[in-house]
Each structure stands twice: as C-alpha cells, then as structure tokens.
Design an enzyme around this catalytic site. Sequence first.
Site, PDB file in Angstrom:
ATOM      1  N   HIS A 279      -1.087   1.708  -0.839  1.00  0.00           N
ATOM      2  CA  HIS A 279      -0.920   2.987  -1.551  1.00  0.00           C
ATOM      3  C   HIS A 279       0.283   3.746  -1.012  1.00  0.00           C
ATOM      4  CE1 HIS A 279      -4.819   3.105  -3.763  1.00  0.00           C
ATOM      5  NE2 HIS A 279      -5.174   2.248  -2.817  1.00  0.00           N
TER       6      HIS A 279
ATOM      7  N   ASP B  75       0.958   6.893  -1.270  1.00  0.00           N
ATOM      8  CA  ASP B  75       0.550   8.157  -0.647  1.00  0.00           C
ATOM      9  C   ASP B  75      -0.358   7.927   0.562  1.00  0.00           C
ATOM     10  OD1 ASP B  75      -1.152   7.126  -2.621  1.00  0.00           O
ATOM     11  OD2 ASP B  75      -2.161   9.037  -2.930  1.00  0.00           O
TER      12      ASP B  75
ATOM     13  N   HIS C 184      -9.851  -0.943  -8.712  1.00  0.00           N
ATOM     14  CA  HIS C 184     -10.613  -0.717  -7.484  1.00  0.00           C
ATOM     15  C   HIS C 184     -12.098  -0.826  -7.852  1.00  0.00           C
ATOM     16  CE1 HIS C 184      -7.069   1.134  -5.592  1.00  0.00           C
ATOM     17  NE2 HIS C 184      -7.737   1.164  -4.458  1.00  0.00           N
TER      18      HIS C 184
ATOM     19  N   GLU D 136     -16.091  -1.468  -3.682  1.00  0.00           N
ATOM     20  CA  GLU D 136     -15.742  -0.992  -2.343  1.00  0.00           C
ATOM     21  C   GLU D 136     -16.894  -0.098  -1.873  1.00  0.00           C
ATOM     22  OE1 GLU D 136     -12.373   1.601  -2.307  1.00  0.00           O
ATOM     23  OE2 GLU D 136     -12.044   1.412  -0.170  1.00  0.00           O
TER      24      GLU D 136
HETATM   25 ZN   LIG Z   1      -6.961   1.126  -2.418  1.00  0.00          ZN
END
Ligand SMILES: [Zn+2]
Length: 359
Positions: free
Chosen positions: A19, A21, A206, A209
């Site tokens: 990522h 950021d 995503h 997770e």
């Molecule tokens: Zn991620």
Amino acid sequence: MPLNLASIRQAPKAVLHDHLDGGLRPATVLELAAQCGYDQLPAQDAAALGNWFRDAADSGSLERYLETFAHTTAVMQTADGLRRVARECALDLAEDGVVYAEVRFAPEQHLQRGLSLDEVVEHTLAGFREGEQLAADAGTPIRVVCLLTAMRHAARSLEIAELTVRWRDRGVGGFDIAGAEAGYPPSRHLDAFEYLRANCAHFTIHAGEAFGLPSIHEAVAFCGCERLGHGVRITDDITDSESGPVLGLVANYVRDQRIPLELCPSSNVQTGAVPSLEKHPFDLLARLRFRVTVNTDNRLMSDTSMSREMLKLVDTFGYGWSDLERFTINAMKSAFIPFPERLRIIDELIKPGYAVLLG
Ligand SMILES: [Zn+2]
C-alpha cells in the site's frame, strides 16, 4: 550463498500487495505534515513516529490498524505530496532488490485539498516514473505498476473501476477493494466488478483477512477476482484428517483455478488474522501447492520490507533459495501486466538472479 538479510536483498523480488499510504518514510511524513500544516501527528521526530506506527499496528485489531492511515493519507493530499511519496516508494522498493512492484492506493482518500480523482492518479504515476528513473540511474532498476483501490465501506467503487480502466494503459494495472471487512462483503460492489470484467480489466480483492470464508467465497465466486488480498482464512475450509489435510469446495476452487494468495506474513500477525508467525498457514498452503506469494502490505506500519518478510519465512519455516525463487515466480506469473512482459522478467531477471545465489 548463505541466507541472511544482506543476501536476500540481492535477490530479485516481486511484490503484488503493497500500500502506497502504508509505506511512507517517517521523516517524509513529518516534513510533508509541516509543509501542509497538518498538526495531528502523534510524535515529532522520525524514530518516535516510526515506533508509534508500529505499536499502533501491533494492537491486534484491523480497525485500529486502519486508523494509522489517517495520518499518512493526511499528508498525501497535494500534487507534491503524492509525487514525493510515490517517488520514494519506488526508490525504497528498488533499494531492497524489488524488480517488479504493484503498489496500490485509494484515490478517493486524497481529495481533501481539491485534487480530482484523475489528478490524484496523474501525480502519483508521475512520482512512480520519477522513482523508476532514479532507481535505474542508481543501478537498481524496478518496474512499478499502480493498482487503484476502492474503500469497501464507501460507495465509489464503480467510479474507481472506471478510473482504473481510463488509466490502464498509462501505468495503472488493476483494481482492488480494501478496508474493514466485517459488514462490507465484496458483493456490495458487484456493479464495479461487472464493469471491470466487461472491460477485461484486472482486479484483486482484500478478502479472508479479518473475516472468514464467506468473504473469500463471495470474492472468487460472485465477484470473479483474479487474486485474493491475503486470503489467509482459506484455512477455514481446510480440515485435518488422518490421511492429511482435506480441502472443501472453496479451497479446492481457489487451488484449482490457481488463484494467487497475496500473503503478508507480518501484517497478518499484526491484524490478528493469524496468532503468530509460527502458526501462519503460509507453509501449509505452500505445501498444498496453493499459489502463494510473499508481500509487505504496509512497510511503515509493520516496519518491514520484502527482504525482511522473506527472511522471517526462512527463519520460521526453513526455506531455501529455491523456495524464495518459487514464491517470486508465483508472484510474477500472477502480475497484472501482459504475459510476455511477465515472462521477460522471469527469464531475464528472476531466474538468472537466483541462479547466481543458488551457486
Ligand atoms: Zn492490504
């Protein structure tokens, strides 16, 4: 060649899940905050700020982990801020021996100071190109491809999917959705995925997770994602038996379709997706021949790099160079660039690089 941090840094590496950021240099966060008048940072020197990010991310909750991004995105709201962060991202990855990187970020989180979505993408891509040029000049060439992320709690995913298609021949490789999983299943964004599929565009999701198997099932079966961001909870569909692990419907499908798992060992432990590195299913999934890849996720929050993630796997599971090469080739096979370009990187950079290390 013995396996250690210095030698792994020399190995050619590929990262699919990083990522923008989540990878800022602490000193850059401080300097950009001073420039743009952001006064909410929790620490005022680079070392203390770096520690603060790691500790906040260590809290064991995905929601808390995601809070840290309020500070990084706050200093990425201007053309100069985005450009610098992207440039340094490319340089830092290249210095670590990464030759191919897919770096993602959510343009919708960078509109606070008046930039448009297209301007956000334009300045970020310019930063990546500058970083690639500087890295090549330094003798550590890298190719950086940008993925555009939509936030799963928001309602802009179709807009971001359109942005992805608009920029895809100019440095954007694909699309992703991210953010807190619980309560925001990927099927909320079906229109975006249908648009991407209709336009033959790449996307990852995503899933699996913080949340379990239903999230993975939706991502692969309803949405049709090509890769899974993390996907560690695929283990919810693998049971032990006397004759060995038994795969359920979804786990079999993911393995049969060779759907890559973008595993991020340190991050998976930090967010509580797995209890410890020793208990990370990376090795189980690798032995079951899932297409596993090694990734950083958020280098700042996890105080990590591709080399460090690989070293952790080596120390935990006893991997050798041929394993690291296999994981790297898995990543390149799964990259969102044209097939001949993937092959070229495998044949011209990765295989020769590991051949030297294997001796
Ligand atoms: Zn991620």
